[in-house]
Design a protein around this motif. Structure first.
Motif, short mmCIF file in Angstrom:
data_model
loop_
_atom_site.label_atom_id
_atom_site.label_comp_id
_atom_site.label_asym_id
_atom_site.label_seq_id
_atom_site.Cartn_x
_atom_site.Cartn_y
_atom_site.Cartn_z
N UNK A 1 -57.66 26.67 -5.76
CA UNK A 1 -57.10 25.97 -4.61
C UNK A 1 -57.15 24.47 -4.73
N UNK B 1 -54.40 23.35 -7.00
CA UNK B 1 -53.13 23.47 -6.28
C UNK B 1 -52.95 22.27 -5.34
N UNK B 2 -54.02 21.97 -4.58
CA UNK B 2 -53.93 20.89 -3.60
C UNK B 2 -53.68 19.55 -4.28
N UNK C 1 -52.26 18.99 -7.15
CA UNK C 1 -50.89 18.95 -7.65
C UNK C 1 -49.90 18.73 -6.50
N UNK C 2 -50.16 19.38 -5.36
CA UNK C 2 -49.27 19.23 -4.21
C UNK C 2 -49.29 17.80 -3.68
N UNK C 3 -50.42 17.13 -3.82
CA UNK C 3 -50.50 15.74 -3.36
C UNK C 3 -49.74 14.81 -4.30
N UNK D 1 -51.11 7.27 -3.75
CA UNK D 1 -50.50 8.26 -4.63
C UNK D 1 -49.05 8.42 -4.24
N UNK D 2 -48.16 7.97 -5.07
CA UNK D 2 -46.72 8.08 -4.82
C UNK D 2 -46.32 7.61 -3.43
N UNK E 1 -48.17 7.18 -0.67
CA UNK E 1 -48.97 7.56 0.50
C UNK E 1 -50.44 7.26 0.20
N UNK F 1 -54.09 8.29 0.34
CA UNK F 1 -54.78 9.56 0.46
C UNK F 1 -56.23 9.38 0.04
#
Lengths: 79, 262
Positions: free
Chosen positions: A26, A29-30, A32-34, A58-59, A61, A63
């Motif tokens: 998880x 996944x998180x 990568x999703x960010x 990050x791109x 935003x 975070x």
């Protein structure tokens, strides 16, 4: 030149290029999703007073990641 | 009011989740990353004043409103802002379960024009579940101010779904967005989303699993997407299926999944 370190070790104001994610499941996944996929440029913005969590750009935003999680992102310093 | 078992459990889900009641012609879902202006768009479309503010998880449960366009009644559901439909926070589950099991007539993915690339991940994930997608590139006024130009037609061609630029705050682009919603919900346009192809091993496993999943759940739920999640070992999705699907469907698909994992 391409010294590999982890995102939590980068100092405030520095930039890093993501080279890989060591987390699994998880958390992976998180991350990568960010948007933390290999090749992504990340800026270290600031740390909270106790040094954890750390805020990153990050791109486009801002975070915040816990140190433990940021430690699972492999990066090379970018300048 | 959220997705409680009582309001959406399998006994009532065919009625409340699918919402094909006489009162509404179409059900529309609003999805998007946090801070892309989903709630502003929701308010602009419905004329409601749902509270908008800026902190994570603000729209944790879905908000619902209605509007009328060309004498059709629309029901619109404002889903929580998420970066993904795959990880497993409560927000993401609400959004995923609604898109997957309630099967809205159209899903609007609201993306932030000023940082498009970080928003397209979610758009791709939604497109994997449903083809009835309209991408709404919001905050286009903000992007202009930052001298960001977005080629809407090219984006639409590359993604295979309608794309509309809007500035929900001022109402710019809303008429065109409403047209696109009407076209997709009414079936005048059948978007053909460009799907992600995975590595050979994954695609082979999907090719094996997909027809079996389809036999079990029927045509209503996207079998390719479900097969991919089962290969992921997404245990939460299996739980959601137990909740929303008929007993018969759940009972037949889960052994298929186990076989797939083995």
């Amino acid at each position: 030149m391409s010294s590999i370190t982890t995102l939590n070790r980068m100092s405030n104001g520095s930039f890093a290029l993501v080279t890989g994610i060591t987390a699994e499941g998880l958390t992976r996944r998180r991350l990568l999703d960010l948007g933390l996929v290999p090749g992504t440029k990340v800026e270290v913005i600031r740390r909270s007073p106790v040094g954890d969590p750390i805020a990153f750009n990050i791109r486009g935003a801002v975070i915040a990641l816990r140190r433990e999680v940021a430690g699972q992102v492999l990066v090379t310093p970018w300048n | 009011m959220g997705l409680t078992y009582q309001s959406t459990g399998k006994l009532t889900s065919r009625v409340t989740l699918h919402t094909k009641s006489a009162t509404y012609d179409y059900v529309i879902a609003l999805a998007g990353n946090p801070n892309t202006g989903k709630s502003t768009l929701f308010n602009a479309l419905t004329g409601l004043r749902q509270h908008t503010g800026n902190w994570p998880g603000k729209t944790v449960q879905r908000a619902e409103g209605t509007f009328q366009h060309n004498s059709r009644q629309y029901k619109i559901i404002d889903l929580p802002g998420t970066y993904s439909l795959l990880a497993n926070s409560a927000d993401e589950e609400v959004a995923r379960d609604f898109i997957c099991f309630a099967r809205p007539d159209a899903t609007i993915v609201v993306v932030d024009a000023t940082c498009l690339e970080r928003n397209l991940n979610l758009a791709l994930q939604v497109m994997e579940i449903t083809s009835k997608v309209v991408v709404c590139v919001n905050l286009i006024d903000e992007a202009r101010r930052k001298k960001i130009r977005i080629d809407i037609n090219k984006l639409s061609n590359r993604m295979g779904v309608p794309v509309v630029a809007t500035a929900a705050r001022s109402g710019e682009g809303l008429p065109r967005l409403l047209e696109a919603i009407e076209d997709v919900a009414g079936g005048c346009i059948l978007p053909k989303p460009k799907l992600v192809r995975y590595g050979q091993m994954v695609e082979e496993a999907v090719a094996w699993l997909e027809p079996r999943v389809r036999d079990a759940v029927g045509e209503d739920i996207n079998a390719r997407w479900l097969a991919l999640r089962l290969l992921d070992g997404d245990i939460n999705l299996v739980k959601a299926m137990e909740k929303y699907l008929n007993d018969r469907e759940a009972v037949t698909v889960i052994p298929v999944a186990r076989e797939g994992w083995a």
